[in-house]
Design an enzyme around this catalytic site. Structure first.
Site, short mmCIF file in Angstrom:
data_model
loop_
_atom_site.label_atom_id
_atom_site.label_comp_id
_atom_site.label_asym_id
_atom_site.label_seq_id
_atom_site.Cartn_x
_atom_site.Cartn_y
_atom_site.Cartn_z
N TRP A 119 0.82 -1.21 0.00
CA TRP A 119 0.00 0.00 0.00
C TRP A 119 0.86 1.26 0.00
O TRP A 119 0.60 2.22 -0.72
CB TRP A 119 -0.87 -0.05 1.26
CG TRP A 119 -2.03 0.86 1.35
CD1 TRP A 119 -2.04 2.21 1.19
CD2 TRP A 119 -3.38 0.48 1.67
NE1 TRP A 119 -3.30 2.70 1.41
CE2 TRP A 119 -4.13 1.67 1.71
CE3 TRP A 119 -4.00 -0.73 1.96
CZ2 TRP A 119 -5.50 1.67 2.02
CZ3 TRP A 119 -5.35 -0.72 2.27
CH2 TRP A 119 -6.10 0.46 2.28
N ILE A 120 1.91 1.25 0.84
CA ILE A 120 2.71 2.45 1.08
C ILE A 120 3.53 2.85 -0.13
O ILE A 120 4.05 3.96 -0.20
CB ILE A 120 3.61 2.22 2.31
CG1 ILE A 120 4.05 3.55 2.95
CG2 ILE A 120 4.83 1.37 1.97
CD1 ILE A 120 2.99 4.18 3.75
N ARG A 123 2.84 6.85 -3.00
CA ARG A 123 3.48 7.85 -2.14
C ARG A 123 2.70 9.14 -1.98
O ARG A 123 2.95 9.90 -1.05
CB ARG A 123 4.87 8.17 -2.71
CG ARG A 123 5.85 7.06 -2.53
CD ARG A 123 6.95 7.18 -3.55
NE ARG A 123 6.38 7.05 -4.90
CZ ARG A 123 7.03 7.28 -6.01
NH1 ARG A 123 8.28 7.67 -5.96
NH2 ARG A 123 6.44 7.12 -7.18
N GLU A 129 0.96 6.03 11.01
CA GLU A 129 0.81 4.63 11.39
C GLU A 129 1.04 4.45 12.88
O GLU A 129 1.85 5.15 13.50
CB GLU A 129 1.83 3.77 10.61
CG GLU A 129 1.63 2.29 10.86
CD GLU A 129 2.52 1.38 10.01
OE1 GLU A 129 3.21 1.88 9.13
OE2 GLU A 129 2.48 0.15 10.25
N SER A 131 2.63 3.21 16.04
CA SER A 131 4.08 3.05 16.20
C SER A 131 4.42 1.90 17.13
O SER A 131 4.08 1.92 18.31
CB SER A 131 4.67 4.34 16.77
OG SER A 131 6.00 4.08 17.19
N ASP A 221 -6.11 12.43 -1.89
CA ASP A 221 -7.10 13.13 -2.71
C ASP A 221 -7.74 12.15 -3.69
O ASP A 221 -7.24 11.05 -3.91
CB ASP A 221 -6.49 14.35 -3.42
CG ASP A 221 -5.48 13.98 -4.48
OD1 ASP A 221 -5.83 13.22 -5.40
OD2 ASP A 221 -4.33 14.45 -4.40
N HIS A 223 -8.15 12.01 -6.94
CA HIS A 223 -7.39 11.59 -8.12
C HIS A 223 -6.41 10.47 -7.76
O HIS A 223 -6.35 9.45 -8.45
CB HIS A 223 -6.64 12.79 -8.72
CG HIS A 223 -5.60 12.40 -9.72
ND1 HIS A 223 -5.92 11.83 -10.94
CD2 HIS A 223 -4.25 12.44 -9.68
CE1 HIS A 223 -4.82 11.57 -11.61
NE2 HIS A 223 -3.79 11.92 -10.86
N ARG A 232 -5.20 -1.50 -7.55
CA ARG A 232 -5.39 -2.44 -6.45
C ARG A 232 -6.76 -3.13 -6.46
O ARG A 232 -6.93 -4.14 -5.76
CB ARG A 232 -5.15 -1.75 -5.11
CG ARG A 232 -3.74 -1.15 -4.98
CD ARG A 232 -2.65 -2.19 -5.23
NE ARG A 232 -1.30 -1.60 -5.10
CZ ARG A 232 -0.19 -2.28 -5.29
NH1 ARG A 232 -0.22 -3.56 -5.62
NH2 ARG A 232 0.98 -1.69 -5.17
#
Lengths: 310, 310, 310, 310
Positions: A119-120, A123, A129, A131, A221, A223, A232
């Site tokens: 997922w990350i 960017r 997240e 911790s 956002d 877009h 995905r």
């Protein structure tokens, strides 16, 4: 999309549900654009996988905000709804991305670490997240449902084949469960301060496998969310992240119905043709027989071309 | 910074070393800016932690490229070196970030997954990571050296305290090693296609703990690299990522000596004062006694202020 | 692409040409990847419009760097060229953007301000522009060639129609030239410190029209450059920015020939079909007559569909 | 900050004011976080310069959203307000930027083109600008008020000196006004379709000077907004963009009072010391006399150091 009933939300504890109920019990007046469809989702937990969830925490804008940005006008305008829909379809068709950037959404997501790592890679989003340097992770691990326990694909290096069966499936599930439990036991033993100093949390976490659940706030956002969903929610995405993407598709459909419909038509359901693909189709339309050999395409390209057009 | 000698590079196999030697044996002419200091690093493996490494794969620009961008001139110019150094210090002091963005570097990094997860939060960079969907990960895990096996800090929720000793240290190392080996054994068993279908790689990887090594190509501009290094070469960063940051600091010093010196003076060695901190120092300079009570700072702020100024 | 001969570069002064010659006279050894095609372009000025130019100042990577990142391997690898080409086409076809991000290029561009304002909307790039707060702009303005002096399109709100002719064309050119010269005269008069204080440069510049030339360094990775070129080398882009994009296409073709060929086939020459478009083509392929009315498309969509397929 | 009364908003036409009133007359219930201070600003026009404005069109989040992200908790939490304030100050002090990214704001801004060109260098934002390809710009130009008509600084290459006076000031204002009007007259003449074809809008705009007003929607997260405001509300920023930044500071103060107060203390009012600056202050605190010569600083650095500490 079905809004989850309050008692179906298994990953949510009663205390958490009470907090959600409290947040939903307190509407306040605002002068901002309001999406009724999105208000129904706010704070509610959508279950994903065995312990995961997706919740909308906040949002900004609606379909009208997209067209308003495209027009840079002073007011909500007097354009009819059908015009808004047409303009949104035009913007999507012509890759005008900036008006879609004018909508924003913030999700709370609980997900396995190996999904978080895929997922990350997207960017252009904001992330906070949980911790594991600061806090102790919960004993929650993703164990695939039997129907998602798939063999390695024999044709696709990064895909799945048939569902595992019988003893092999049972062995895999046992290994995943036992290793998860043992790793977590040892995590706790290393952290423990009873009769010992206790290992630093930032070190102890390294013993935990990639199917442990983490959680984060993810803000993006519209877009960039569409870009994420296109990749995905695609059939080639790994099932586990696709499960999240599909849940989010349902939410976005309720939030910005015109934009989502355009996205579905032009992106999810659309097809990208190369110059060679255009040429091949034109020849077919004029009655010619086109094969891989006379198409100029490689075998891989031709296989993908045929998957759509045959 | 010491360039690693060819036989000290333990994480590198003989085949890999042969490839590195081959790449280094073949200089070619270019008209681009060349940094002699960086050429000496190219492709070589700098060891980090027990199996990790950092290698420079490519770079663009040098100190002169920074000042050239600031001047947007046609040529390398005739300015003396001392002017270049002064201009670079001026740019750094006044937060003019765009000239530093004109330099770019691409690293190959081998690092434990839990370090990779911290690292990737820095979003303004380009990343290509080894894919565990597509390929099988190696049996390589980070096991801390005894001197880095630290207890949880009792004063800082996300920090380390004293080094663990005796039986406790031994127990922790045993647990980390055994869990890593067992998880990897099971990973291989689940993947195996002998007498069974074999679990999909994209699923089997979920059994692997966060101290397994992964690797990636990481490309970043100098401004964003400095931002990364300021946060990750800092004493409050987790030791394991700091080890990478410090290795990279040594490389950057050889690449762009003026820019690195300015970074060291203004960022790494610099101090950010709040308005209240400025006021407190001015009162002290005029002979006043300033205490937390009459400073307007909270206890936490005061503790950090005193750590610098007392 | 034709490399400009040294005497054809009109926007370049003899001093600038001497600097370019000097830079090109001094090859130095490097261990980095070298693109022979790109070395031929380095520093040379490609003329664009009447006073504009594009020059390559630096670059990082080549076709092999793209496949190397995709493989995250240790060396340049032993894969044959044909494999590299196939892999690059596969990456482009499947929207794998990160390997293309591993190449980087830095341009020096001289361009009219109204073109710069369109260009800068592409945000994923690094820019250092000539500062009119700090320096005085040159007396150089874009005046369209007669064949580019077009009327407003009567069918497209943001497009051009026929070329202006006769008196109207002459009047327009006179107005553009006279206003540019007068504005610049007044700019100089306001700045002058003879017998007066002289207006601040940061204020005087506001009198200059949008056809004055500015210049900047623009650095971008190959993925984002392709995105820029797809939009700006498109027939719907304004001619003036398209002229820059087309020059850059020629440069990129020499730099990374495989990647450029894939870009040409899949993006520049490709077609994006909506779900409705796919459906319409399938019906046609099976012999059906499809019209706008029975296609489900709006008139605008249908017009664009027909432009490709009729 | 004073909310503009309805009749003071000169750049707004009666029709636009009617639309604003209509938008403000229609509060709707929402379950999202609501900032009362920001609701009072929504849609209202804040005048800037002679014809410019700033309006808040939408926002997401409040002070509590920042701390909520930092805690990644399920609910709004039960933490007391004083804890929220302390946590926000801690986050700001330690450069934890991601929680501030969880708030978002969308502005409508009307501004001269030369200000827009400075503004757009801040790339981490979403922008939709009024299109002069598609539409015709209004006859509105920025003409400085007499007190902002400054001479070029004699000590700072990119700064202003004394205010112009007498004849020189009058001449400058005449030139700016006359050139603006003439350029706009010619813009209209070239566009006119009476008795001629009419030049394309995308070409005619090139005749307009940089003090013409444009407008855009600008959407940004709070962390990046603070970065913008730190640079543009600074005394060294050009007055014209500073006027916008200061108006936005007033709005942000009402939106997220704790975050703004921390920003004011740590950023706007704070000071960045280099390692050499820290050393010099420590020596002074211990009674030593430190001069430029024995400080290790350059003349420029020392001048800036003294400006704070003498």
């Amino acid at each position: 999309m079905a809004i989850p009933s309050e008692d179906s939300a298994m990953p949510i504890t009663p205390e958490q549900q009470a907090q959600i109920d409290e947040q939903r019990a307190d509407p306040r007046p605002t002068l901002r654009a309001v999406s009724e469809g999105m208000e129904r989702h706010l704070y509610r937990a959508h279950e994903v996988l065995d312990h995961g969830l997706v919740r909308v925490i906040d949002y900004m804008g609606d379909d009208a905000a997209i067209t308003q940005a495209a027009r840079v006008s002073y007011g909500r305008g007097t354009k009819s709804v059908s015009n808004d829909e047409g303009l949104i379809r035009y913007l999507m068709r012509h890759w005008h991305s900036t008006p879609f950037e004018m909508c924003e959404v913030k999700f709370h997501v609980k997900l396995p670490v190996f999904v978080a790592r895929q997922w990350i890679r997207h960017r252009t989003a904001n992330v906070n997240e949980y911790s594991a340097r600061y806090s102790i992770l919960d004993r929650e691990f993703y164990i695939p449902a039997p129907e998602h326990l798939a063999a390695q694909s024999t044709v696709n290096n990064q895909g799945r084949g048939q569902v595992l069966e019988g003893d092999e499936a049972a062995r895999v599930l046992d290994l995943l469960r036992e290793d998860a439990m043992r790793s977590y036991d040892h995590y706790e033993q290393m952290l423990s301060q009873e009769g010992q100093q206790g290992l630093a949390r930032e070190l102890a976490r390294m013993n935990l496998p990639a199917n442990i659940y983490t959680q984060w706030y993810w803000k993006v956002d519209l877009h960039n969310l569409f870009h994420f969903l296109r990749l995905r929610a695609d059939a080639h995405a790994q099932y586990e992240i696709r499960a999240y993407a599909e849940t989010m598709c349902g939410i976005v459909r309720d939030w910005v119905p015109f934009a989502y419909a355009a996205f579905e038509d032009y992106r999810l359901g659309g097809v990208q043709l190369s110059a060679k693909g255009v040429e091949a189709l034109k020849r077919r339309l004029s009655g010619e027989v086109v094969t891989q050999e006379n198409s100029g395409m490689s075998k891989g390209e031709w296989r993908e071309f045929e998957a759509v057009w045959d």
